[in-house]
Design a protein around this motif. Structure first.
Motif: not given
Length: 106
Positions: A76-78, A80-81
């Motif tokens: 997920s992008d989360e 990655a953040a």
């Protein structure tokens, strides 16, 4: 439950207290939004019981419904953040995946 367990040590220029405060505060804020996250337990290591266990500052156990859910969170992008938030820290990390079985409860 299916868990992502992360054992980590602080960057060499940080104190244990600074690292735990960062992990439970600033870094937690970017970790909470992980999709499918059901629970997160964190242990601040207070001492090693044997010499080969020295050098670790904390353990996080992030729990999900199943392996598919944790793998979706890792894609997920989360996630990655959260990884970006760690940046180029020079601490050590061990990351493990596995299913949880409750073995005893008092």
């Amino acid at each position: 439950m299916f868990n992502l367990a992360l054992l980590a040590s602080r960057p060499p220029e940080w104190t244990h207290e600074e690292f735990i405060t960062w992990w439970r505060g600033e870094h937690a804020k970017v970790t909470y939004p992980l999709p499918g996250l059901r629970a997160w337990r964190h242990t601040a290591v207070s001492s090693a019981l044997e010499p080969r266990s020295e050098g670790w500052d904390g353990l996080s156990v992030l729990s999900f419904d199943d392996e598919a859910a944790v793998r979706a969170a890792l894609a997920s992008d989360e996630w990655a953040a959260a990884v970006e938030h760690v940046g180029a820290m020079r601490g050590k990390r061990i990351a493990l995946l596995g299913d949880e079985r409750e073995m005893f409860r008092a």
